[in-house]
Design an enzyme around this catalytic site. Structure first.
Site, PDB file in Angstrom:
ATOM      1  N   LYS A  46       0.843  -1.214   0.000  1.00 59.35           N
ATOM      2  CA  LYS A  46       0.000   0.000   0.000  1.00 59.35           C
ATOM      3  C   LYS A  46       0.866   1.247   0.000  1.00 59.35           C
ATOM      4  CE  LYS A  46      -1.753   1.477   4.107  1.00 59.35           C
ATOM      5  NZ  LYS A  46      -1.402   2.869   4.460  1.00 59.35           N
ATOM      6  N   ASN A  47       1.871   1.270   0.890  1.00 58.44           N
ATOM      7  CA  ASN A  47       2.633   2.506   1.068  1.00 58.44           C
ATOM      8  C   ASN A  47       3.651   2.756  -0.041  1.00 58.44           C
ATOM      9  OD1 ASN A  47       1.092   3.010   3.264  1.00 58.44           O
ATOM     10  ND2 ASN A  47       2.631   2.441   4.792  1.00 58.44           N
ATOM     11  N   ARG A  71      -4.415  10.473   4.865  1.00 57.97           N
ATOM     12  CA  ARG A  71      -3.301  11.422   4.991  1.00 57.97           C
ATOM     13  C   ARG A  71      -2.261  11.250   3.885  1.00 57.97           C
ATOM     14  NH1 ARG A  71      -5.409  13.309   9.470  1.00 57.97           N
ATOM     15  NH2 ARG A  71      -6.684  11.480   9.202  1.00 57.97           N
ATOM     16  N   CYS A  81      -4.760  12.511  13.588  1.00 56.74           N
ATOM     17  CA  CYS A  81      -5.606  11.330  13.425  1.00 56.74           C
ATOM     18  C   CYS A  81      -5.436  10.456  14.649  1.00 56.74           C
ATOM     19  CB  CYS A  81      -5.270  10.581  12.145  1.00 56.74           C
ATOM     20  SG  CYS A  81      -3.694   9.766  12.176  1.00 56.74           S
ATOM     21  N   ARG A  86      -0.132  14.634  12.856  1.00 54.87           N
ATOM     22  CA  ARG A  86       0.607  14.283  11.636  1.00 54.87           C
ATOM     23  C   ARG A  86       1.052  15.580  10.967  1.00 54.87           C
ATOM     24  NH1 ARG A  86      -1.041   8.962   9.849  1.00 54.87           N
ATOM     25  NH2 ARG A  86       0.511   9.120   8.207  1.00 54.87           N
ATOM     26  N   PRO A  87       2.107  16.242  11.491  1.00 57.43           N
ATOM     27  CA  PRO A  87       2.532  17.523  10.917  1.00 57.43           C
ATOM     28  C   PRO A  87       3.083  17.340   9.501  1.00 57.43           C
ATOM     29  CG  PRO A  87       4.130  16.736  12.538  1.00 57.43           C
ATOM     30  CD  PRO A  87       2.983  15.783  12.582  1.00 57.43           C
ATOM     31  N   ILE A  88       3.106  18.425   8.740  1.00 55.25           N
ATOM     32  CA  ILE A  88       3.667  18.336   7.378  1.00 55.25           C
ATOM     33  C   ILE A  88       4.724  19.421   7.159  1.00 55.25           C
ATOM     34  CG2 ILE A  88       1.689  17.198   6.277  1.00 55.25           C
ATOM     35  CD1 ILE A  88       1.083  20.128   5.197  1.00 55.25           C
ATOM     36  N   ASP A  89       5.272  19.930   8.286  1.00 56.94           N
ATOM     37  CA  ASP A  89       6.265  21.006   8.172  1.00 56.94           C
ATOM     38  C   ASP A  89       7.450  20.625   7.276  1.00 56.94           C
ATOM     39  OD1 ASP A  89       6.543  19.206  10.447  1.00 56.94           O
ATOM     40  OD2 ASP A  89       8.429  20.246  10.842  1.00 56.94           O
ATOM     41  N   LEU A  90       7.869  19.356   7.304  1.00 58.44           N
ATOM     42  CA  LEU A  90       9.039  18.964   6.500  1.00 58.44           C
ATOM     43  C   LEU A  90       8.715  18.991   5.004  1.00 58.44           C
ATOM     44  CD1 LEU A  90      10.308  16.006   8.715  1.00 58.44           C
ATOM     45  CD2 LEU A  90      11.283  18.314   8.571  1.00 58.44           C
ATOM     46  N   ASP A  94       4.441   0.467  12.024  1.00 58.45           N
ATOM     47  CA  ASP A  94       3.250  -0.179  11.460  1.00 58.45           C
ATOM     48  C   ASP A  94       3.098  -1.640  11.894  1.00 58.45           C
ATOM     49  OD1 ASP A  94       2.680   2.191  10.224  1.00 58.45           O
ATOM     50  OD2 ASP A  94       3.422   1.604   8.256  1.00 58.45           O
ATOM     51  N   ILE A 131       8.119   6.735  16.743  1.00 53.97           N
ATOM     52  CA  ILE A 131       7.705   7.417  15.499  1.00 53.97           C
ATOM     53  C   ILE A 131       6.426   8.213  15.757  1.00 53.97           C
ATOM     54  CG2 ILE A 131       7.142   7.147  13.040  1.00 53.97           C
ATOM     55  CD1 ILE A 131       9.872   6.012  13.572  1.00 53.97           C
ATOM     56  N   ARG A 156      -8.761  -0.418   4.341  1.00 57.32           N
ATOM     57  CA  ARG A 156      -7.806   0.574   3.834  1.00 57.32           C
ATOM     58  C   ARG A 156      -6.460  -0.051   3.524  1.00 57.32           C
ATOM     59  NH1 ARG A 156      -6.761   5.283   7.524  1.00 57.32           N
ATOM     60  NH2 ARG A 156      -5.406   5.632   5.754  1.00 57.32           N
TER      61      ARG A 156
HETATM   62  N1  EPU Z   1       6.836  14.290  10.816  1.00 62.12           N
HETATM   63  C1  EPU Z   1       7.114  15.593  11.125  1.00 62.12           C
HETATM   64  N2  EPU Z   1       6.958  16.521  10.143  1.00 62.12           N
HETATM   65  C2  EPU Z   1       6.600  16.199   8.882  1.00 62.12           C
HETATM   66  C3  EPU Z   1       6.336  14.866   8.570  1.00 62.12           C
HETATM   67  C4  EPU Z   1       6.466  13.915   9.570  1.00 62.12           C
HETATM   68  O1  EPU Z   1       7.458  15.938  12.264  1.00 62.12           O
HETATM   69  O2  EPU Z   1       6.494  17.102   8.042  1.00 62.12           O
HETATM   70  C5  EPU Z   1       6.995  13.279  11.874  1.00 62.12           C
HETATM   71  C6  EPU Z   1       5.730  12.465  12.103  1.00 62.12           C
HETATM   72  O3  EPU Z   1       4.852  13.141  12.972  1.00 62.12           O
HETATM   73  C7  EPU Z   1       6.297  11.199  12.699  1.00 62.12           C
HETATM   74  C8  EPU Z   1       7.609  11.029  11.933  1.00 62.12           C
HETATM   75  O4  EPU Z   1       7.924  12.317  11.424  1.00 62.12           O
HETATM   76  O5  EPU Z   1       6.586  11.415  14.058  1.00 62.12           O
HETATM   77  C9  EPU Z   1       7.570  10.042  10.804  1.00 62.12           C
HETATM   78  O6  EPU Z   1       6.401  10.248  10.023  1.00 62.12           O
HETATM   79  P1  EPU Z   1       6.410  10.029   8.464  1.00 62.12           P
HETATM   80  O7  EPU Z   1       6.342  11.342   7.773  1.00 62.12           O
HETATM   81  O8  EPU Z   1       7.544   9.127   8.075  1.00 62.12           O
HETATM   82  O9  EPU Z   1       5.026   9.297   8.223  1.00 62.12           O
HETATM   83  P2  EPU Z   1       4.183   9.373   6.882  1.00 62.12           P
HETATM   84  O10 EPU Z   1       5.132   9.498   5.751  1.00 62.12           O
HETATM   85  O11 EPU Z   1       3.109  10.365   7.028  1.00 62.12           O
HETATM   86  C10 EPU Z   1       4.212   6.820   6.322  1.00 62.12           C
HETATM   87  C11 EPU Z   1       3.214   5.708   6.196  1.00 62.12           C
HETATM   88  C12 EPU Z   1       2.672   5.355   7.574  1.00 62.12           C
HETATM   89  C13 EPU Z   1       3.850   4.930   8.453  1.00 62.12           C
HETATM   90  C14 EPU Z   1       4.885   6.066   8.515  1.00 62.12           C
HETATM   91  C15 EPU Z   1       6.130   5.705   9.291  1.00 62.12           C
HETATM   92  C16 EPU Z   1       2.250   6.046   4.008  1.00 62.12           C
HETATM   93  C17 EPU Z   1       1.060   6.385   3.206  1.00 62.12           C
HETATM   94  N3  EPU Z   1       2.115   6.128   5.330  1.00 62.12           N
HETATM   95  O12 EPU Z   1       3.504   7.927   6.863  1.00 62.12           O
HETATM   96  O13 EPU Z   1       1.825   4.227   7.375  1.00 62.12           O
HETATM   97  O14 EPU Z   1       3.400   4.652   9.749  1.00 62.12           O
HETATM   98  O15 EPU Z   1       5.287   6.416   7.171  1.00 62.12           O
HETATM   99  O16 EPU Z   1       6.747   4.595   8.750  1.00 62.12           O
HETATM  100  O17 EPU Z   1       3.292   5.708   3.479  1.00 62.12           O
HETATM  101  C18 EPU Z   1       0.089   2.728   7.884  1.00 62.12           C
HETATM  102  O18 EPU Z   1       0.314   2.145   6.813  1.00 62.12           O
HETATM  103  O19 EPU Z   1      -0.678   2.238   8.759  1.00 62.12           O
HETATM  104  C19 EPU Z   1       0.720   4.022   8.161  1.00 62.12           C
HETATM  105  C20 EPU Z   1       0.270   4.861   9.079  1.00 62.12           C
END
Ligand code: EPU
Length: 420
Positions: A22-23, A92, A116, A121-125, A308, A330, A400
């Site tokens: 999926k991811n 997300r 959630c 789930r911040p997106i600052d990066l 996960d 995480i 999902r």
């Molecule tokens: N984070 C920040 N700022 C950002 C983005 C992330 O601080 O701008 C933090 C997050 O809050 C978290 C850490 O960085 O503490 C890692 O989050 P990451 O961005 O890697 O997560 P993601 O990319 O949003 C993907 C998977 C998730 C999986 C995580 C971690 C997809 C669609 N989702 O999410 O999958 O848990 O990586 O491996 O690829 C799932 O499949 O159940 C799922 C939640």
């Protein structure tokens, strides 16, 4: 709303075939926005999140031809650059259309994903990286509005408070493929799904070096063309079936698993006292002859133990001998399954970002409620091992991310049915 009913206590036996990841599939589908011509994606998992991503692409104007386990996508007809809120809010992962839309069409409007059940789930990066590449970004009424005439390659440090970010790396990598000049991403995520995306992009004509490491070098190219790509097998689905075999004291062969994607999970299973046999390439074999002992787990970015798999492993530790400390590094709030597992007879208490799991318990079937995807998988696993019948409601969370879960578990001998 559908429910899943499981009569527990039956050792699972047999073979199960994995679906595509999926991811991996989600950002790869988003990456088709970068291509001229048609992209053909194979080994597509049949999941609700995939359907949502295809609906988003469709709403942007892409031409989509769905096969049985594949999809052909042509994004040349894309004329709309706003992803509909109603779709984005359900997933997300839709944030990963931001980078490709911006790189190819110069603009994008995507709703700001909120928090959630697994925590904020911040997106600052994502935004920091895109701004570095020259995008102008403003927030209006809960939407991210991004514009850029032409993105320009830069050096970007992408580490955050919790280390690397999978989808921020994906977004930036996609955006940088069409930027002018070279982009260096430092502290990139190393997850196999990021490497899979890089392979797909390179097949389209991108020039990405270092995928799978913390340093990515991307030389921008003028255009990318569509191609055919096969998505890797889902390592989290594989890990979940490994635990299913163990928790039911069964014997399960998992076809299509890439063992090196599962190093940390296999290591913990072996530390607990079971053996994972890597039979031949892409087949894992698990057998539980009893006597598992508790082990401590800390979730970390890849190649560490995946967040996960945290909930599913916790279900297993409830039955193992001794006490296990499971720490989440995480998503520190990703413990929504604790309450429901306790209702089934577990003894888990929380201390900050750690769960203290007292093992040697017996799960007793009852009525529980699924919450997020992996928490729901943990409840299914507990129910498979439980005495008596468990009724799990809100199972749309499982749709999902686990393809044909009820069918696959039935093939292994589980007494499981889905009812309306
Ligand atoms: N984070 C920040 N700022 C950002 C983005 C992330 O601080 O701008 C933090 C997050 O809050 C978290 C850490 O960085 O503490 C890692 O989050 P990451 O961005 O890697 O997560 P993601 O990319 O949003 C993907 C998977 C998730 C999986 C995580 C971690 C997809 C669609 N989702 O999410 O999958 O848990 O990586 O491996 O690829 C799932 O499949 O159940 C799922 C939640």
């Amino acid at each position: 709303m559908d429910k899943i009913i499981i009569k527990g206590g039956i050792p699972l036996k047999g073979r199960v075939k994995l679906s595509g990841s999926k991811n991996s599939a989600l950002p790869i589908l988003a990456a088709t926005l970068l291509a001229e011509g048609t992209s053909n994606i194979e080994n597509l998992p049949l999941l609700k999140d995939i359907e949502t991503m295809l609906r988003i692409l469709d709403s942007l104007g892409a031409k989509i031809e769905l096969g049985k386990r594949s999809v052909k996508i042509n994004t040349e007809s894309v004329r709309n650059f706003t992803a509909p809120y109603d779709l984005v809010r359900t997933m997300r992962g839709s944030i990963c259309i931001l980078g490709p839309l911006l790189a190819r069409f110069g603009r994008a409007v995507v709703s700001l994903p909120g928090g959630c059940v697994i925590g904020p789930r911040p997106i600052d990066l994502h935004l920091k990286g895109l701004e570095k590449l020259g995008a102008k970004i403003e927030m209006k009424k809960g939407d991210i509005k991004a514009k850029a005439k032409k993105l320009k390659g830069k050096r970007i440090f992408l580490g955050g408070a919790f280390g690397s970010s999978v989808l921020a790396t994906a977004n930036l990598m996609m955006a940088a493929t069409l930027a002018d000049g070279e982009t260096l991403i430092e502290f990139a995520a190393c997850e196999p799904e990021v490497a899979d995306l890089a392979n797909f992009l390179n097949g389209m004509g991108a020039k990405i070096d270092g995928a799978g490491s913390h340093f990515l070098r991307i030389k921008g190219v003028r255009r990318l063309k569509g191609g055919t790509y096969r998505i890797v097998p889902d390592r989290i689905e594989a890990g979940t079936y490994l635990v299913a075999g163990l928790i039911t004291k069964g014997e399960v062969a998992i076809e299509g698993a890439i063992s090196r994607h599962l190093g940390a999970v296999i290591d913990k299973i072996e530390e607990a006292g079971a053996k994972v046999e890597i039979k031949k390439e892409n087949s894992l074999h698990i057998k539980n002859s009893g006597g598992l002992k508790s082990v401590n787990v800390i979730t970390l970015p890849y190649p560490g133990f995946p967040t996960d798999m945290q909930a599913q492993f916790m279900a297993l530790m409830c039955l193992a001998k001794g006490t296990s400390i499971i720490t989440e590094r995480i998503f520190p709030k990703r413990f929504i399954h604790v309450g429901e597992l306790n209702r089934m007879g577990a003894d888990i208490s929380m201390e900050g970002d750690s769960a203290i799991v007292k093992g040697g318990r017996v799960f007793i079937g009852t009525r529980v409620m699924a919450s997020d995807l992996r928490a729901s998988a943990a409840l299914i696993l507990a129910a498979l091992a439980a005495k008596g019948e468990t009724e799990i409601s809100r199972v749309y969370h499982l749709d999902r991310g686990y393809e044909r879960l009820v069918e696959k578990l039935s093939t292994l001998g589980a007494k499981i049915k889905r009812v309306e």
